[in-house]
Design a protein around this motif. Structure first.
Motif, short mmCIF file in Angstrom:
data_model
loop_
_atom_site.label_atom_id
_atom_site.label_comp_id
_atom_site.label_asym_id
_atom_site.label_seq_id
_atom_site.Cartn_x
_atom_site.Cartn_y
_atom_site.Cartn_z
N ALA A 1 -1.85 -4.76 1.29
CA ALA A 1 -1.45 -6.15 1.08
C ALA A 1 -0.11 -6.14 0.38
CB ALA A 1 -2.50 -6.88 0.24
N ASN A 2 0.92 -6.57 1.09
CA ASN A 2 2.26 -6.62 0.50
C ASN A 2 2.60 -8.05 0.13
OD1 ASN A 2 2.55 -3.96 0.87
ND2 ASN A 2 4.06 -4.08 2.52
N PRO A 3 2.84 -8.28 -1.17
CA PRO A 3 3.18 -9.64 -1.56
C PRO A 3 4.40 -10.08 -0.75
CG PRO A 3 3.07 -8.17 -3.48
CD PRO A 3 2.97 -7.32 -2.27
N GLY A 4 4.31 -11.24 -0.18
CA GLY A 4 5.46 -11.73 0.59
C GLY A 4 5.28 -11.47 2.07
N SER A 5 5.04 -10.17 2.44
CA SER A 5 5.00 -9.88 3.88
C SER A 5 3.59 -9.78 4.44
CB SER A 5 5.79 -8.61 4.17
OG SER A 5 5.18 -7.51 3.54
N GLY A 6 2.59 -10.10 3.64
CA GLY A 6 1.24 -10.13 4.17
C GLY A 6 0.60 -8.77 4.33
#
Lengths: 474, 474
Positions: free
Chosen positions: B70-75
């Protein structure tokens, strides 16, 4: 055959024992090939002017050790398999306790110390753990580029220890540098010409030949590979070891690194193969950043191995490919199965990720540093200091001892061989030897057991006694 | 991407679980590549007409298993390394407990049984022994052709089990058949043309291509490779598996063996590469003597592997070279280090010489024989018996199921894929498919867990329901 067996020169050994050792040495280094027949006991006894029972005693020792077979009718025959492996690794008749000195006295290739330092306990424990986990992944077909866990551990190690940022997906694990180098040659295609350092690691030329790939030799100077010569050559791929050139120990200067990288960007299809084989063993100062970390063109291929830091017989090496080459590899060569056992890959992954590897390297470094100092001190205190100079040795386990002599390297080697010492000379690694590369002994200090350093230095003093005497008389 | 995720067809699984499985399958088999971004939760929920929490649940499961990040910003992004290794090995959405069925339902390559049968206990014990012996030979550089102890054990095994008399000095141990085959191509030189069986083991063509060696495909009939076609070809080296042709299961007839050997002696520089990869797994009758035992010209090269009898991920194979070729190898290629770890070579040497290997083979044979019988019985009792015929299967772990159908193989595979089954067809292994090679399913019975045989047969019945119905209506 028997011309060598000079029983007058056996340094206090009983005749049968000396003879046993001579014949065994001939079998080991291939002078007596598997299947060849030894002289009949009587005729050898007559020839050497010893009793038949001396010969009998020597032969039966060799039979009991598996070197000879007594065939009714055809006498004593050399058993197969005994020559291999120990070939070229024999001290001959030097009277040093032989169980401690199998290799050449001063031999780069024998990693004696790493043998004793190999962390067998930790390795065994982790291997046991891997085997007892019975992870089905261990038995399934391993990805072509190696177990993910190992590649992840390597990527972590590369970042932590060298600042190399790389995704595990760009790493390929293989059974040794030679294997990976062969795969690289296949990947780069047969229109390439590879630049190989002269002097250098001869195997790269051998591997290139076996893949029918052409190569040019490029000389080097004190700053490293001559980029000037490289530019004049036909090569579009260059193999270099900037962290520690073998066998000169030259560390590539930062200016030369810049030159090399600008050669790389000079044309679109050039590649550098950066072979970082023993850069972990560094004794001081800050290591220059690997070329791969400064590569803006994405055309540096990074190669490294666990042969120097763990043990050669494990056969585990890896390379880091730039993204585009990795894609090409995936398309063209990923049908090749990974050549390293999953059990050992998994053990190594644990070994690295649980911190054993780093501690082991630190231990190696301390050990080799101490060893190197002992050898340098002994050299400094010996008469050799009068006629020699040391080069290299900041990284790895070898340095160059340049001797002030008029003898040719061939003559020096012959003199040494007479004393039972196999010397490696820098010119042995040169395709085009020059005045500069002459009179240089390649000293692998890792191969000299601590308690034999003084014997080794004494032997070198004897070999160069003429030069020392001449110097003292000047 | 989501077109595949037919939630109406989830066979009783909760939605989030079904979705989790679909996405994981796409990651594993590379449909979703590392680094690719998954649809936002909301939009996927809308598209699939499920609640956002269903998507959330599925995604978080995948995150916890390391498939997604899970990457904050890029989903949500696919993690690297998860696709590799399991690629092409996925059952998709078949509702069989997935921990027992990772591979294709009917897949030659997955040696599932050998995984469960691998003698981990004995192997672990012997490995522990090897490691605790701290034999310096284990850490020194291994002879280029392998540890003597292992070659001796192999020589003994070859004599005991197949009547092949060979000195250990003619054996070369290497990291897998592909590796050794590559070395053979280098040894034989680039002027050769290799004959490769069609259908056959495609990797030999891949390896040949990567070594820039030309090859001709030679068809086979019920007696084995067509020597007539071989004589008409340009080839002077032929790769054959007379003990059990892959994947047809044809055992070369004695007449054809004689023809092939007389082709060999027809010209002075011809060679046979006899690939005996799974001949140990034989269920009855007397095995024909390997070609190498009848080779008067000394030009049969014998290849074998421990992949089928132990486990593929060990990467240990060997070849036996005729004396003259061995000399050539020694001269030209022995600079290559042996590619197999000394620890594992030594463990295997003990495993063979202490009798474990023979017992293990007997156990494998009994197990596979039973397994084969169960599959054949289930087939015989199913409606498939009406429309199919079995060929091969006397040796090894695969047989051919020839189906009476008018569907093209491509159509059959598409139908199977719709049911989530990956079928291997004989034509997949053919370069020049013929009428004879059509409608043949390659069944690797070792890959079907015993308790899933009936499910597997049921699925095959469903795939061929039209043919069965048509037959019943006739």
């Amino acid at each position: 055959m028997t011309a060598r067996y000079d029983l007058g020169n056996r340094e206090g050994l009983p005749k049968y024992q000396y003879l046993h050792r001579c014949i065994r040495s001939d079998i080991r280094n291939g002078v007596l090939a598997a299947g060849s027949r030894l002289p009949a006991k009587r005729s050898l006894a007559a020839e050497l002017e010893v009793s038949v029972s001396t010969i009998e005693h020597a032969y039966s020792l060799l039979v009991s050790e598996g070197y000879l077979e007594a065939n009714p009718g055809s006498g004593f025959v050399v058993c197969p398999g005994k020559a291999e492996g120990t070939a070229f690794f024999d001290l001959g008749d030097v009277s040093i306790p032989e169980h401690t000195l199998h290799g050449k006295l001063l031999d780069f290739k024998a990693n004696r110390c790493s043998l004793e330092l190999f962390p067998l306990d930790a390795w065994s424990r982790l291997m046991r753990q891997v085997l007892s986990e019975r992870d089905p992944a261990m038995l399934e077909t391993v990805p072509f580029n190696g177990l993910y866990e190992l590649r992840k551990a390597i990527a972590f190690h590369l970042y932590e220890s060298k600042g190399i940022r790389v995704s595990p997906s760009r790493i390929i694990v293989g059974a040794g540098t030679e294997y990976l180098y062969g795969k690289l040659l296949q990947l780069l295609g047969d229109q390439r010409i590879i630049a190989i350092e002269d002097p250098g690691y001869k195997k790269f030329a051998d591997v290139s030949r076996s893949y029918r790939t052409y190569w040019d030799y490029i000389p080097l100077d004190k700053q490293g590979l001559s980029v000037e010569a490289l530019m004049k050559s036909r090569a579009d791929v260059v193999h270099v070891s900037p962290a520690n050139h073998f066998p000169t120990g030259v560390i590539m200067s930062s200016g030369r690194r810049r030159e090399l990288l600008s050669w790389l960007s000079g044309k679109p299809d050039r590649y550098i193969i950066e072979d970082d084989y023993d850069s972990e063993i560094r004794y001081g100062g800050r290591a220059p950043a690997p070329l791969v970390t400064q590569d803006e063109t994405q055309r540096v291929i990074y190669l490294n191995t666990f042969s120097k830091t763990l043990v050669p017989s494990l056969r585990i090496a890896y390379m880091v490919l730039p993204e585009a080459l990795m894609d090409l590899y995936r398309n063209q060569l990923s049908f090749y199965s990974c050549t390293v056992s999953s059990f050992e890959q998994s053990t190594l992954a644990k070994f690295i990720s649980e911190g054993y590897f780093e501690r082991h390297i630190n231990r190696l470094r301390r050990h080799y540093k101490h060893q190197r100092q002992l050898v340098l001190d002994a050299l400094g205190q010996s008469k050799l200091a009068l006629i020699s100079e040391v080069f290299g040795g900041e990284v790895g386990t070898h340095f160059i001892l340049k001797i002030a002599t008029n003898c040719s390297d061939k003559e020096v080697k012959r003199l040494a061989a007479e004393k039972g010492v196999s010397l490696d000379m820098l010119s042995d690694y040169c395709v085009h030897p020059s005045a500069k590369s002459s009179h240089c002994v390649v000293v692998n200090f890792a191969s000299i057991p601590t308690d034999h350093i003084s014997v080794a230095i004494d032997l070198l003093e004897i070999i160069f006694q003429r030069e020392i005497l001449a110097h003292q008389h000047d």
